[in-house]
Design an enzyme around this catalytic site. Structure first.
Site, PDB file in Angstrom:
ATOM      1  N   LYS A   1       0.845  -1.207   0.000  1.00 27.30           N
ATOM      2  CA  LYS A   1       0.000   0.000   0.000  1.00 27.30           C
ATOM      3  C   LYS A   1       0.875   1.251   0.000  1.00 27.30           C
ATOM      4  O   LYS A   1       1.894   1.309   0.697  1.00 27.30           O
ATOM      5  CB  LYS A   1      -0.906  -0.016   1.246  1.00 27.30           C
ATOM      6  CG  LYS A   1      -1.910   1.126   1.307  1.00 27.30           C
ATOM      7  CD  LYS A   1      -2.771   1.023   2.566  1.00 27.30           C
ATOM      8  CE  LYS A   1      -3.828   2.127   2.622  1.00 27.30           C
ATOM      9  NZ  LYS A   1      -4.670   2.020   3.826  1.00 27.30           N
TER      10      LYS A   1
ATOM     11  N   SER B   1      -9.624   1.965   3.184  1.00 26.11           N
ATOM     12  CA  SER B   1      -8.762   2.729   2.295  1.00 26.11           C
ATOM     13  C   SER B   1      -7.762   1.863   1.515  1.00 26.11           C
ATOM     14  O   SER B   1      -7.215   2.326   0.530  1.00 26.11           O
ATOM     15  CB  SER B   1      -7.997   3.774   3.110  1.00 26.11           C
ATOM     16  OG  SER B   1      -7.112   3.131   4.016  1.00 26.11           O
TER      17      SER B   1
ATOM     18  N   SER C   1      -9.796  -0.306   7.368  1.00 24.81           N
ATOM     19  CA  SER C   1      -9.232  -0.142   6.025  1.00 24.81           C
ATOM     20  C   SER C   1      -8.583  -1.381   5.431  1.00 24.81           C
ATOM     21  O   SER C   1      -8.195  -1.377   4.269  1.00 24.81           O
ATOM     22  CB  SER C   1      -8.206   0.994   6.031  1.00 24.81           C
ATOM     23  OG  SER C   1      -8.874   2.227   6.031  1.00 24.81           O
TER      24      SER C   1
END
Lengths: 477, 492
Positions: free
Chosen positions: A79, A154, A178
């Site tokens: 990420k 997210s 997330s």
């Protein structure tokens, strides 16, 4: 080479049998991920050079007859809030569009030491703020299962990369859900470890007391392997825990008969959708496996949303202060004064959601409001944690939904931030309490949308959580 | 500058008011590395070189508290008679400034690591106890450089070397009633911090600076006046001048029927006046909250006591001991405990000399005079404490006359040699031995029959002349006392 369905064991086996080399696998995986990326926008940056040199190192070890490590040759996506030395790390923000960090996050160092091959950096909501991945400055991520729908957020890019099969496993971050929510939306396993289990050093901070790094994988076992590799005390993070890291994989494949599972009644109130039905059938599966199901109560749940959005915005308002245009960020041109430079840089640089949270957080910390908001929220956080402590005195694990609904359509909720916040209700409590929790696939809706079931365990009891999830996965496959 | 004060408010008017002063002293801890990372704290490195992701506030970087910084801070707090809290918490102080790369300072707010201390000061012979409210730890910001570059009219440069330098802030109670008390307090704080080696307190390098909170009230009234805070005073002279200016300014306003506004002011060194910087309304809202990146700081009894056990004797105790066991005057005891180096030097010299009072006189007189002239610190003294002690001992035992000692000392300063070495080389050892003196005396008596006659006829005052002759003949080496006695005997 069936890249989209590879597991860590399959990679090991392929390398051992010399069906492919790590270099070949990395090249193919990069090629495949690039080809697939237009469909999802999961990756923001590919790091071929780094991947190929790591793969060469794995091949060299194999040639010398050495163990390449538990992730030897495994393609991994990371990420883009997790820092990678020399590889652009944007945090999904215009402010860091060109930011190349000078150091690696501890989790990145550990996964590479274990032989993992980082293919690239994955898209996410700006500074990890969002539940749909629509808050990225670099465009939304599409759900690989349903291209007109969101992958969740997210960590949408990391979930999508694993779901579409461009990476075997990936790293995400979870502050209020997330990891688990996108895992649920994309139909993969996603793990939020105990707070402090994985070092946060090199994880761009959103809300420091709630931020976690955790794995995504297509199997529970692979998520356990990735967690074992990155977990453990790190001298660079004072909040990282010294508790020993068990060999999670060795503790799988166990009987779960007699495991006491609590169903918090507050989490099932009004959950009458397809999601509710799928979770209910998941619970039936657990019963079939011999688990003992109990009704429990987590009475402070009603206050969790308010508590979470006070604490996380307060910390965010402070953590995001450094993106001020002075040093490494985007700097708005034509700012005649220092004040104008701050205002213009941050006004133009941050997206709507970040600005909303910075304003909320600034407000709740302001003189005269601190006691009413922040301090009270901290007390409520204590109550929420106590609810779990009490529950774990009675049960071994807790099962709950991850999200009230499956993946929604792109654009469907962007104009209703409050509804978006409210949908975090099932995931934020685990973060507030700092306990380990994960989403494990629990079937699909009639429309073919994945739904995840959440398993929560007591502090540092990831092994039990994995065992239950693994047994469930095996039973449902 | 005093004319400025007088213009503001005549001294007799000022005298009707009582100033109330509290100081916030910031001291840099004497650690080799920064408080939350392992970058060096060394002074004078090229700009932006003593930095790392942590002190640069890069994304993802986290602070880790330095154990050494905590120990220095605890030593300082103990020396200020504070209670050490077993659990304390760091907090973020949020504000925007280009030399503050994180956008917040890591400080301590509602849970400082120490509190409830005090320090005794002495002004005009009277001792007064000043309360220390609290001592807390924090990290320093960087430095904004506004001048000195070609394009300084357009740009400000930022040097982040200082960023993350460990500081303590020592907050006093508003117990001081004059600028002299404030200076005495700050002097005492400096001395104590230097003694426990918590800080070098090098004011020129900004290692010690303070903010002064000043208010005034009519004498005899209870209610505190509205205060102004004068920021960033980095010398004793400025502390005194800024406070005096501020007192006069406030008195003038009140006398003119005005009101004091609570505000932050800056002292302008060039003009000697304080200037308003921001009012209470414009004051920063620092939005303090507990620093989530650091776990609460726990200082257990064992750790605290280990730090205490390593602490040296503090200046006040030392002063009392010097006065008591060495019989020094208070002024001398004060001077000889000004720094730890000074007191260590004196004690060593005193021990070797066997005559502490004489040693004290030598240290404060000839030694400090010579060092001052050379612009040297006592730590750089070419004459070691042992050698000064030996010199004093030589005088005490009569091996060296006081006069010769004074002659030899400058040579010791010059060469660093031992007194005995110089004496032996130059044959300066005092002759007290009667056998050796006998011949000299006989020669002198033989050469001065007239004076011998005068003495014997009752003019005993002539003895001084004869002694002088003996001293001259012995090139100053003869012990005058012995010469005196022996002459009397021979002439008797």
């Amino acid at each position: 080479m069936e890249i989209p369905t590879l597991t860590i064991d399959a990679v090991k086996e392929g390398l051992r049998a010399r069906r492919f080399s790590a270099t070949e696998l990395a090249s193919e995986a990069l090629k495949f991920a690039r080809a697939e990326n237009p469909k999802t926008n999961a990756y923001l940056t590919f790091c071929d050079e780094r991947a190929l040199s790591a793969a060469a190192a794995v091949d060299a070890k194999l040639a010398r007859g050495e163990d390449p490590g538990p992730l030897g040759g495994v393609p991994v996506a990371v990420k883009d809030v997790i820092l990678t030395r020399g590889v652009r790390t944007t945090c999904g923000s215009k402010l860091l569009a060109d930011y190349v960090p000078p150091y690696d996050a501890t989790a990145v160092i550990r996964l590479e030491q274990a032989g993992g091959i980082i293919l690239g950096k994955t898209n996410c909501d700006e500074f990890a703020m969002g539940s749909s991945n629509e808050n990225s400055a670099f465009g939304p991520v599409r759900n690989p299962v349903a291209p007109h729908r969101v992958p969740g957020g997210s960590s949408g890019g990391s979930a999508a990369a694993v779901a579409q099969g461009t990476a075997v496993v990936s790293l995400g971050s979870d502050t209020g859900g997330s990891i688990r929510q996108p895992a649920s939306f994309c139909g993969v396993a996603g793990v939020t470890p105990t707070y402090g289990r994985v070092s946060r050093y090199g994880l761009t901070a959103f809300a420091s007391s709630l931020d976690h790094i955790g794995p995504f994988a297509r199997t529970v076992k692979d998520s356990a392997t990735l967690l074992r590799v990155i977990a453990g005390r790190d001298e660079m993070d004072s909040t990282s825990a010294a508790a020993p890291v068990p060999d999670y994989e060795a503790l799988l494949d166990r009987n779960v008969r007699g495991v006491k599972i609590g169903l918090p009644r507050e989490y099932f109130k009004g959950l009458a959708s397809e999601t509710g039905d799928l979770i209910a059938s998941g619970i039936e599966t657990l019963k079939r496996l011999g688990c003992e199901i109990r009704d429990i109560s987590l009475p402070s749940t009603d206050y969790a949303i308010a508590c979470y959005y006070i604490i996380c915005t307060a910390e965010a308002s402070s953590n995001l202060a450094r993106y001020d245009g002075v040093r490494y960020t985007f700097r708005s041109p034509n700012s005649p004064s220092l004040g104008a430079m701050y205002r213009n840089t941050r006004g133009e640089g941050f997206g709507t959601e970040c600005k909303r949270r910075i304003m909320l957080g600034t407000y709740v910390l302001s003189a005269g409001y601190y006691d009413a908001y922040y301090l009270k929220a901290q007390k409520v956080r204590g109550l929420i944690a106590r609810d779990f402590t009490n529950a774990f005195a009675e049960v071994d694990a807790i099962v709950a939904p991850v999200s009230p609904f499956p993946a929604f359509k792109l654009g469907e909720k962007v104009d209703d931030p409050l509804e978006m916040y409210l949908s975090d209700i099932y995931t934020i409590t685990g973060d507030l309490a700092g306990i380990p929790c994960m989403s494990v696939p629990c079937g699909k809706t009639a429309g073919g949308l994945p739904v995840g079931m959440q398993i929560l365990a007591n502090h540092f009891d990831e092994a039990r959580m994995f065992r239950l999830a693994d047994a469930f996965e095996k039973e449902t496959n | 500058m005093s004319s400025t004060f007088a213009e503001l408010a005549p001294p007799e008017i000022v005298a009707r008011y009582e100033p109330v002063i509290g100081l916030e002293v910031h001291a840099q801890l004497a650690t080799a590395t920064k408080i939350f990372c392992s970058c060096p704290t060394s002074f004078g490195a090229p700009p932006n070189t003593n930095v790392c992701p942590v002190c640069l506030g890069l994304p993802g970087a986290l602070p880790v508290l330095s154990r050494q910084a905590v120990e220095h801070a605890v030593a300082a707090a103990l020396a200020l008679n504070c209670t050490i809290r077993s659990r304390s918490q760091f907090a973020r102080k949020n504000y925007f400034y280009p030399d503050l790369p994180k956008g917040y300072q890591i400080s301590q707010y509602d849970q400082p690591f120490s509190e409830h201390g005090w320090l005794d000061i002495s002004v005009d012979g009277a001792t007064k106890r000043i309360g220390v409210t609290r001592v807390h730890m924090e990290d320093d910001a960087g430095k904004s450089v506004h001048d000195g570059f070609k394009d300084s009219d357009e740009y400000t440069y930022v040097d982040l070397n200082r960023c993350g330098t460990p500081l303590i802030e020592i907050v006093s109670e508003p117990d001081m009633r004059s600028s002299d008390e404030a200076v005495a307090y700050m002097t005492e704080v400096k001395q104590v911090l230097q003694f426990v080696e918590a800080s070098t307190c090098d004011m020129e390098k900004g290692h010690l600076r303070c903010d002064a909170n000043v208010s005034v009230r009519l004498k005899g009234t209870e209610k505190l006046g509205t205060r102004a805070e004068v920021k960033n005073l980095n010398s004793f002279r400025f502390v005194k001048a800024a406070i005096e200016y501020e007192i006069a300014r406030q008195v003038a306003i009140l006398e003119g029927g005005g009101k004091i506004h609570q505000e932050t002011r800056l002292y302008n060194v060039a003009s000697g006046v304080t200037v308003g910087m921001r009012s209470k309304e414009d004051a920063h809202d620092y939005r303090y909250f507990p620093e989530p990146d650091l776990v609460p700081l726990r200082i257990g009894d064992a750790w605290r006591e280990r730090v205490r056990a390593r602490m040296p004797e503090l200046p006040s105790a030392k002063r009392a001991r010097f006065a008591g066991s060495y019989g020094l005057r208070e002024y001398d005891a004060q001077a000889l405990t000004a720094t730890r180096a000074m007191s260590d030097y004196f004690e060593k010299a005193a021990a070797v000399s066997g005559d502490p009072r004489a040693a004290a006189n030598w240290v404060m007189g000839d030694l400090l005079g010579a060092l001052n002239a050379a612009g040297k610190d006592i730590a750089e003294s070419p004459v070691s404490a042992e050698r000064l002690g030996e010199l004093v001992a030589l005088v005490r035992t009569g091996a060296l006359s006081g006069k010769l000692a004074k002659d030899i000392f400058p040579r010791m300063i010059e060469t660093g040699e031992a007194a005995s070495a110089i004496m032996d080389r130059e044959g300066l050892r005092q002759i007290s031995d009667s056998g050796a003196l006998d011949k000299i005396l006989d020669d002198v008596l033989a050469a001065n029959p007239k004076q011998v006659e005068q003495y014997r006829s009752g003019k005993t005052a002539v003895l001084g002349f004869l002694v002088g002759q003996v001293m001259k003949a012995s090139r100053g080496q003869a012990n005058p006392g012995s010469v005196n006695d022996m002459l009397k005997e021979k002439l008797g």
